[in-house]
Design a protein around this motif. Structure first.
Motif, short mmCIF file in Angstrom:
data_model
loop_
_atom_site.label_atom_id
_atom_site.label_comp_id
_atom_site.label_asym_id
_atom_site.label_seq_id
_atom_site.Cartn_x
_atom_site.Cartn_y
_atom_site.Cartn_z
N PRO A 77 0.80 -1.24 0.00
CA PRO A 77 0.00 0.00 0.00
C PRO A 77 0.82 1.28 0.00
O PRO A 77 0.32 2.33 -0.40
CB PRO A 77 -0.84 -0.12 1.27
N SER A 78 2.07 1.21 0.44
CA SER A 78 2.90 2.42 0.48
C SER A 78 3.76 2.58 -0.78
O SER A 78 4.47 3.59 -0.91
CB SER A 78 3.82 2.38 1.71
N ASP A 79 3.71 1.64 -1.70
CA ASP A 79 4.61 1.66 -2.85
C ASP A 79 4.28 2.75 -3.85
O ASP A 79 3.09 3.00 -4.15
CB ASP A 79 4.57 0.31 -3.58
N ARG A 80 5.33 3.36 -4.40
CA ARG A 80 5.22 4.24 -5.55
C ARG A 80 5.74 3.45 -6.75
O ARG A 80 6.85 2.94 -6.74
CB ARG A 80 6.03 5.52 -5.36
N VAL A 81 4.90 3.38 -7.79
CA VAL A 81 5.17 2.51 -8.93
C VAL A 81 5.28 3.34 -10.20
O VAL A 81 4.50 4.28 -10.42
CB VAL A 81 4.03 1.47 -9.10
N LEU A 82 6.22 2.97 -11.04
CA LEU A 82 6.36 3.55 -12.38
C LEU A 82 6.06 2.46 -13.40
O LEU A 82 6.71 1.41 -13.39
CB LEU A 82 7.77 4.09 -12.60
N GLU A 83 5.08 2.71 -14.25
CA GLU A 83 4.73 1.79 -15.34
C GLU A 83 5.15 2.42 -16.66
O GLU A 83 4.81 3.57 -16.92
CB GLU A 83 3.23 1.50 -15.35
N LEU A 84 5.85 1.67 -17.48
CA LEU A 84 6.27 2.16 -18.78
C LEU A 84 5.44 1.48 -19.86
O LEU A 84 5.62 0.30 -20.16
CB LEU A 84 7.76 1.86 -18.99
N GLY A 85 4.49 2.25 -20.40
CA GLY A 85 3.57 1.74 -21.42
C GLY A 85 2.21 1.46 -20.85
O GLY A 85 1.91 0.34 -20.43
N THR A 86 1.34 2.47 -20.84
CA THR A 86 0.01 2.32 -20.27
C THR A 86 -0.87 1.41 -21.12
O THR A 86 -1.61 0.57 -20.59
CB THR A 86 -0.69 3.69 -20.14
N GLY A 87 -0.81 1.60 -22.45
CA GLY A 87 -1.67 0.83 -23.33
C GLY A 87 -3.12 1.09 -23.02
O GLY A 87 -3.58 2.23 -22.94
N GLY A 88 -3.87 0.03 -22.78
CA GLY A 88 -5.28 0.17 -22.45
C GLY A 88 -5.53 0.58 -21.01
O GLY A 88 -6.62 1.04 -20.67
N GLY A 89 -4.54 0.37 -20.13
CA GLY A 89 -4.69 0.78 -18.75
C GLY A 89 -5.15 -0.29 -17.79
O GLY A 89 -5.35 -0.02 -16.60
N TYR A 90 -5.28 -1.53 -18.26
CA TYR A 90 -5.78 -2.59 -17.38
C TYR A 90 -4.80 -2.91 -16.27
O TYR A 90 -5.17 -2.94 -15.08
CB TYR A 90 -6.08 -3.84 -18.21
N LEU A 91 -3.52 -3.12 -16.61
CA LEU A 91 -2.53 -3.37 -15.57
C LEU A 91 -2.39 -2.16 -14.65
O LEU A 91 -2.21 -2.31 -13.43
CB LEU A 91 -1.18 -3.74 -16.20
N THR A 92 -2.50 -0.97 -15.21
CA THR A 92 -2.46 0.25 -14.41
C THR A 92 -3.54 0.22 -13.33
O THR A 92 -3.30 0.53 -12.16
CB THR A 92 -2.67 1.49 -15.30
#
Length: 217
Positions: A77-92
């Motif tokens: 719950p405290s994690d800051r995450v960087l995602e490279l490649g949103t695409g459709g946004g499901y994993l986001t």
């Protein structure tokens, strides 16, 4: 189509057999409606075991790959995450349910706008989508507890590893077709990052990924 039955079958017949056994991840897959992140014309294929086209060569990853990536990140719950490649946004969206904040970078403005609208509509305020090139990451907004790449790379850029907190982890698919492997790199301070091999898969290249020269001198 019975949507809920199709979702159940996706989880039980595709995802669970791929060693996705974390109960929190499985519950999320039941709650987050994957079909809302798929182009309208392809929603009847939302639960199939295949990548789905988005636009301009971009794809939505197979459900089992996204689920396995999420499980391997072990988000807190405290994690800051960087995602490279949103695409459709499901994993986001999945990550936004587990982490404290998700910054997702997407080079295509149309995909970024659509994904941000979906996340906003679902009330996922802990996720933010920005239009940006991917391989440089977001150094001014780091460091991050976790970084995930939604496309493959020949090798992970050192610039991304530098944006991890001590002990932070990066998950990426590396290699060349037909042999690629999902790996986790864990930041170990001044030492080389610890590398863990996770699973074999093949996914499309991350937009902007640079191929190493094939020539030797």
């Amino acid at each position: 189509m019975n949507v809920e039955q199709a979702r159940f079958n996706m989880i039980e017949q595709q995802i669970r057999p791929w060693d996705v056994l974390d109960p929190d991840v499985l519950q999320l897959l039941s709650l987050v409606r994957r079909e809302e992140f798929v182009p309208a014309a392809l929603r009847h294929l939302a639960f199939t075991d295949t990548e789905l086209p988005l636009k301009a060569g971009r794809t939505l990853l197979q459900p089992k790959v996204e689920a396995r990536l999420l499980q391997e990140l072990h988000l807190q719950p405290s994690d800051r995450v960087l995602e490279l490649g949103t695409g459709g946004g499901y994993l986001t969206a999945l990550m936004a349910h587990q982490a404290g904040h998700v910054l997702s970078l997407e080079p295509d403005p149309e995909l970024a706008e659509a994904a941000q609208a979906r996340l906003r509509r679902l009330g996922l305020t802990r996720a933010q989508v920005q239009v940006a090139a991917l391989l440089g990451g977001a150094p001014s907004q780091g460091p991050f507890d976790a970084i995930v790449l939604t496309g493959s790379v020949a090798e992970v850029p050192a610039a991304l590893l530098a944006q991890l907190k001590p002990g932070g982890r990066l998950v990426a698919v590396v290699g060349h077709e037909p042999v690629m492997q999902a790996v986790m790199l864990r930041q170990a301070g001044s030492a080389e990052p610890a590398r863990t091999e996770l699973f074999d898969t093949v996914i499309a290249r991350l937009p902007g990924a640079v191929e190493p020269s094939a020539f030797a001198f």
